[in-house]
Design a protein around this motif. Structure first.
Motif, PDB file in Angstrom:
ATOM      1  N   UNK A 117      12.812  52.824 -16.907  1.00 24.99           N
ATOM      2  CA  UNK A 117      13.343  52.506 -18.234  1.00 24.99           C
ATOM      3  C   UNK A 117      14.610  51.664 -18.113  1.00 24.99           C
ATOM      4  N   UNK A 118      15.533  52.091 -17.259  1.00 22.55           N
ATOM      5  CA  UNK A 118      16.793  51.361 -17.117  1.00 22.55           C
ATOM      6  C   UNK A 118      16.571  49.973 -16.526  1.00 22.55           C
ATOM      7  N   UNK A 119      15.571  49.836 -15.655  1.00 20.63           N
ATOM      8  CA  UNK A 119      15.247  48.515 -15.115  1.00 20.63           C
ATOM      9  C   UNK A 119      14.751  47.589 -16.223  1.00 20.63           C
ATOM     10  N   UNK A 120      13.927  48.116 -17.147  1.00 21.02           N
ATOM     11  CA  UNK A 120      13.447  47.300 -18.267  1.00 21.02           C
ATOM     12  C   UNK A 120      14.610  46.818 -19.128  1.00 21.02           C
ATOM     13  N   UNK A 121      15.585  47.688 -19.341  1.00 23.78           N
ATOM     14  CA  UNK A 121      16.764  47.292 -20.122  1.00 23.78           C
ATOM     15  C   UNK A 121      17.569  46.230 -19.379  1.00 23.78           C
ATOM     16  N   UNK A 122      17.780  46.442 -18.095  1.00 23.69           N
ATOM     17  CA  UNK A 122      18.556  45.482 -17.309  1.00 23.69           C
ATOM     18  C   UNK A 122      17.896  44.102 -17.286  1.00 23.69           C
ATOM     19  N   UNK A 123      16.570  44.086 -17.205  1.00 24.02           N
ATOM     20  CA  UNK A 123      15.859  42.810 -17.157  1.00 24.02           C
ATOM     21  C   UNK A 123      15.870  42.096 -18.501  1.00 24.02           C
ATOM     22  N   UNK A 124      15.969  42.841 -19.589  1.00 22.83           N
ATOM     23  CA  UNK A 124      15.930  42.232 -20.919  1.00 22.83           C
ATOM     24  C   UNK A 124      17.297  41.733 -21.375  1.00 22.83           C
ATOM     25  N   UNK A 125      18.344  42.474 -21.058  1.00 23.32           N
ATOM     26  CA  UNK A 125      19.679  42.186 -21.589  1.00 23.32           C
ATOM     27  C   UNK A 125      20.390  41.162 -20.712  1.00 23.32           C
ATOM     28  N   UNK A 126      20.848  40.098 -21.316  1.00 22.94           N
ATOM     29  CA  UNK A 126      21.631  39.098 -20.604  1.00 22.94           C
ATOM     30  C   UNK A 126      22.992  39.687 -20.238  1.00 22.94           C
ATOM     31  N   UNK A 127      23.408  39.627 -18.983  1.00 23.31           N
ATOM     32  CA  UNK A 127      24.688  40.213 -18.587  1.00 23.31           C
ATOM     33  C   UNK A 127      25.845  39.715 -19.457  1.00 23.31           C
ATOM     34  N   UNK A 128      26.658  40.657 -19.918  1.00 21.29           N
ATOM     35  CA  UNK A 128      27.838  40.319 -20.699  1.00 21.29           C
ATOM     36  C   UNK A 128      27.574  39.938 -22.136  1.00 21.29           C
ATOM     37  N   UNK A 129      26.329  40.035 -22.604  1.00 17.87           N
ATOM     38  CA  UNK A 129      25.998  39.565 -23.947  1.00 17.87           C
ATOM     39  C   UNK A 129      26.064  40.694 -24.979  1.00 17.87           C
ATOM     40  N   UNK A 130      26.159  40.295 -26.247  1.00 16.80           N
ATOM     41  CA  UNK A 130      26.158  41.223 -27.379  1.00 16.80           C
ATOM     42  C   UNK A 130      24.958  40.902 -28.258  1.00 16.80           C
ATOM     43  N   UNK A 131      24.199  41.920 -28.624  1.00 15.88           N
ATOM     44  CA  UNK A 131      23.023  41.699 -29.444  1.00 15.88           C
ATOM     45  C   UNK A 131      22.248  42.982 -29.633  1.00 15.88           C
ATOM     46  N   UNK A 132      20.945  42.857 -29.877  1.00 18.97           N
ATOM     47  CA  UNK A 132      20.077  44.004 -30.139  1.00 18.97           C
ATOM     48  C   UNK A 132      18.925  44.005 -29.139  1.00 18.97           C
TER      49      UNK A 132
END
Length: 305
Positions: free
Chosen positions: A57-72
């Motif tokens: 689960x955490x890997x899926x989040x890490x792969x989706x979220x751009x480092x340092x970004x703000x969003x949904x």
């Protein structure tokens, strides 16, 4: 938004057989992650699905979220692909996927809330769950007149349930209140935070009771405080500021203080419930402690490394 491709045989697409979490991400960090993961794991247990590993689960989040970004970020866990028909495979192979996008536009003025002509029905077996079948909310949003972004949803008995995209709170002389999880209401993560923060009461509510409201707001993961300026045609006096000074405005979206989750995926579900605001409220309101206080059964998904 980064795309995710699912096969047409995926049961999340075919039947809504799965769950999702809407996560507010600030500077690359998910706000109140422990609440979301507790709700996800509780929902999987309710649906009779195995847990994916925390690492997956955490890997899926890490792969989706751009480092340092703000969003949904939208995290989805489905029962995976299967043959035609409602019955799942004996050992479902879960789909775990996440997408990330920009924050939605924030209404410039306080919300106007009137009932929508679509009842929020729901099975008791799905009470409180953030499952993938949201067609009722789609119809409710389609029914809103031009310029409106929210409406008040009632259950088939005419009781207040929620907004179309968030949980509702109102204040009377004796304090804050929120409706119980009737119909298809979602047990929101910010709802749980507000219940603990405000000491809010869970109160059944017919629309007429809202004549007593001195202030009201909606909340969801994108914005924990969306003030209501007009409720059932009556202007409310108090919409100037949030009811708790701990909220912070992030690009127009109000958020509670960031939690520090030292162990975002405890070994057993009972620990996840005890260590989060969502879990503590769910233990009282949804009976989570009685039914899901023991470790989840071993499965290919729950023991993967």
């Amino acid at each position: 938004m980064n795309p995710v491709e699912l096969p047409v045989t995926d049961r999340g697409c075919a039947f809504g057989d799965g769950l999702f979490e809407t996560l507010f991400v600030r500077e690359g960090r998910v706000i109140r992650l422990a609440d979301h993961l507790a709700r996800l794991r509780f929902g999987l247990a309710r649906l009779g699905l195995p847990e994916p590993s925390g690492e997956r689960v955490l890997k899926a989040l890490d792969e989706a979220v751009t480092p340092g970004s703000t969003g949904v970020c939208k995290l989805m866990v489905t029962a995976g692909s299967g043959p035609r028909g409602y019955r799942r495979p004996e050992h479902p192979e879960l789909t775990v996927a996440a997408t990330f996008g920009l924050l939605p536009p924030v209404p410039a003025a306080p919300l106007t809330l009137d009932p929508v002509p679509v009842a929020l029905e729901g099975s008791n077996a799905l009470r409180g769950l953030k499952h993938l079948n949201r067609l009722v909310q789609v119809l409710a949003q389609q029914s809103l007149p031009g310029g409106r972004v929210e409406g008040l949803m009632l259950d088939p008995a005419g009781r207040v349930v929620s907004g179309t995209m968030g949980n509702v709170f109102w204040r009377e002389r004796d304090g804050w209140h929120t409706p119980p999880l009737v119909g298809g209401a979602i047990a929101g993560t910010r709802r749980a935070w507000w219940i603990e923060t405000l000491g809010a009461r869970i109160t059944p509510c017919a629309p007429g009771r809202l004549a007593l409201a001195e202030a009201a707001f909606l909340c969801n993961a994108v914005s924990a405080w969306r003030p209501v300026g007009t409720l059932l045609g009556r202007a409310l006096a108090e919409t100037d500021g949030p009811p708790d000074e701990g909220l912070e405005c992030v690009e127009g979206c109000w958020q509670p203080p960031a939690d520090v989750a030292t162990n975002a995926w405890p070994e057993v579900l009972s620990e996840a419930l005890a260590d989060s605001a969502w879990g503590r409220v769910a233990r009282r309101e949804l009976g989570a402690e009685r039914a899901w206080g023991s470790p989840s059964p071993s499965s290919p998904e729950s023991i993967e490394s």
